[in-house]
Design a protein around this motif. Structure first.
Motif, mmCIF file in Angstrom:
data_model
loop_
_atom_site.group_PDB
_atom_site.id
_atom_site.type_symbol
_atom_site.label_atom_id
_atom_site.label_comp_id
_atom_site.label_asym_id
_atom_site.label_seq_id
_atom_site.Cartn_x
_atom_site.Cartn_y
_atom_site.Cartn_z
ATOM 1 N N GLU A 1 -38.860 -30.557 -3.214
ATOM 2 C CA GLU A 1 -39.731 -31.194 -1.937
ATOM 3 C C GLU A 1 -40.886 -32.138 -2.158
ATOM 4 N N ALA A 2 -41.172 -32.236 -3.401
ATOM 5 C CA ALA A 2 -41.937 -33.429 -3.908
ATOM 6 C C ALA A 2 -41.367 -34.609 -4.082
ATOM 7 N N GLY A 3 -39.908 -34.630 -3.778
ATOM 8 C CA GLY A 3 -38.991 -35.863 -4.030
ATOM 9 C C GLY A 3 -38.742 -36.326 -5.626
ATOM 10 N N ASP A 4 -39.198 -35.245 -6.467
ATOM 11 C CA ASP A 4 -38.607 -35.592 -7.852
ATOM 12 C C ASP A 4 -37.407 -34.840 -7.994
ATOM 13 N N TYR A 5 -36.057 -35.581 -7.662
ATOM 14 C CA TYR A 5 -35.000 -34.659 -7.482
ATOM 15 C C TYR A 5 -34.654 -34.663 -9.077
ATOM 16 N N ILE A 6 -34.717 -35.673 -9.881
ATOM 17 C CA ILE A 6 -34.458 -35.605 -11.266
ATOM 18 C C ILE A 6 -34.844 -34.517 -11.949
ATOM 19 N N ALA A 7 -36.212 -34.139 -11.708
ATOM 20 C CA ALA A 7 -36.966 -33.225 -12.353
ATOM 21 C C ALA A 7 -36.339 -31.677 -11.860
ATOM 22 N N ALA A 8 -36.139 -31.578 -10.377
ATOM 23 C CA ALA A 8 -35.665 -30.466 -9.785
ATOM 24 C C ALA A 8 -34.196 -30.023 -10.427
ATOM 25 N N ALA B 1 -27.200 -28.972 -7.131
ATOM 26 C CA ALA B 1 -26.304 -29.891 -6.379
ATOM 27 C C ALA B 1 -27.071 -30.721 -5.227
ATOM 28 N N LEU B 2 -27.864 -29.870 -4.543
ATOM 29 C CA LEU B 2 -28.549 -30.599 -3.702
ATOM 30 C C LEU B 2 -29.694 -31.406 -4.217
ATOM 31 N N ARG C 1 -29.643 -35.282 -2.883
ATOM 32 C CA ARG C 1 -30.746 -36.211 -2.263
ATOM 33 C C ARG C 1 -31.112 -37.241 -3.102
ATOM 34 N N GLY C 2 -30.903 -37.248 -4.339
ATOM 35 C CA GLY C 2 -31.532 -38.451 -5.172
ATOM 36 C C GLY C 2 -30.726 -39.424 -4.944
ATOM 37 N N ALA C 3 -29.199 -39.267 -4.824
ATOM 38 C CA ALA C 3 -28.158 -40.376 -4.450
ATOM 39 C C ALA C 3 -28.657 -40.667 -3.015
ATOM 40 N N GLU C 4 -28.868 -40.047 -1.861
ATOM 41 C CA GLU C 4 -29.196 -40.678 -0.712
ATOM 42 C C GLU C 4 -30.278 -41.297 -0.695
#
Length: 280
Positions: A84-91, A116-117, A121-124
């Motif tokens: 939710e914080a936008g830190d998709y790599i950490a997630a 996977a999500l 989201r990171g790619a998007e």
């Protein structure tokens, strides 16, 4: 000996002075909160749409109570908070750790889904940085990775409550990757490389036949064969286009192929403008 004693005394005094100085001027370290309080504060932050604050509380809990009663729940919520914080790599990394550390946990499906999500989201997000550009025009490797991770999730947890969303995202990802292949095909057409364009069109026809891009992909193969002067192959693929898409935008009223046009910046090539107008 006297020098050694003097040096030892000096070092002892210096060490004591350093400790006293640190105590008087250094930051005050607050005592640890009870484990549940860290957890409750993290939940409260999520409820108030403050995911970065929640991440901090869950990390504090994880660090201070690595074997506590709330640590597993906190690690699950940490995945969500980082996402939710936008830190998709950490997630993604947190989801990976959870999968490895708790292979028998009841919420394992959630960890696989969020992994996977997070890739998706990171790619998007990366693609979205390019204004006025379709994400399919960018590097598709991360979308492929997300597709494979969703597929892995569905293979393991076909009855999960997150399965319908994963399936829908996989369909979208397949469409994106197919469109990406066609964008590359047109790139090769503009650079007079019909053989490379042909391979991209064939890739879509063979591996993404259920996507909306397949009609255009067949047209790409027709155009590529014409540019290569392989007219029999072009005729065969034209028949396929007519059979499967009789009202195709790439066919005129007489069922003849409508050739692609080069981008304005490209120099026209004699072979490129050869069409299937003489083939019925």
């Amino acid at each position: 000996m006297g020098f050694i004693k003097t040096l030892s005394r000096f070092l002892t005094i210096a060490a004591i002075y350093s400790v006293l100085t640190a105590c008087s001027s250094g930051p005050t370290i607050e005592p640890d909160l009870p484990e549940q309080e860290y957890f409750d504060k993290g939940q409260e932050a999520l409820d108030n749409s403050l995911p970065s604050t929640a991440v901090e509380h869950f990390k504090n809990l994880e660090t201070r109570y690595p074997f506590g009663d709330y640590v597993i729940r906190a690690r699950l919520d940490l995945i969500y908070a980082q996402h939710e914080a936008g830190d998709y790599i950490a997630a993604h990394a947190a989801a990976d750790r959870f999968i490895k550390n708790y292979p028998d946990n009841n919420a394992l499906d959630y960890a696989y889904y969020m992994r996977a999500l997070s890739t998706y989201r990171g790619a998007e997000t990366f693609s979205g940085r390019y204004l006025n550009q379709n994400p399919a025009e960018r590097d598709a490797s991360e979308f492929n990775k997300a597709f494979n991770e969703f597929a892995d999730f569905l293979a393991r947890f076909p009855s999960s409550e997150f399965a319908p969303d994963a399936k829908a995202r996989m369909i979208h990802l397949r469409n994106m990757v197919a469109e990406h292949e066609l964008n590359i095909a047109h790139y090769y057409f503009a650079r007079k490389a019909p053989l490379s364009a042909l391979r991209r069109g064939q890739e879509v026809v063979q591996h993404y036949p259920s996507t909306p891009s397949v009609e255009e992909a067949i047209a790409v193969t027709i155009q590529a064969y014409m540019d290569l002067e392989l007219y029999d192959n072009a005729q065969t693929n034209l028949a396929v286009l007519k059979t499967n898409f009789p009202d195709s935008q790439y066919l005129d009223q007489d069922g003849k192929f409508i050739p692609f046009e080069l981008p304005k910046e490209a120099d026209p090539d004699t072979l490129y403008w050869v069409s299937l107008g003489l083939i019925n």
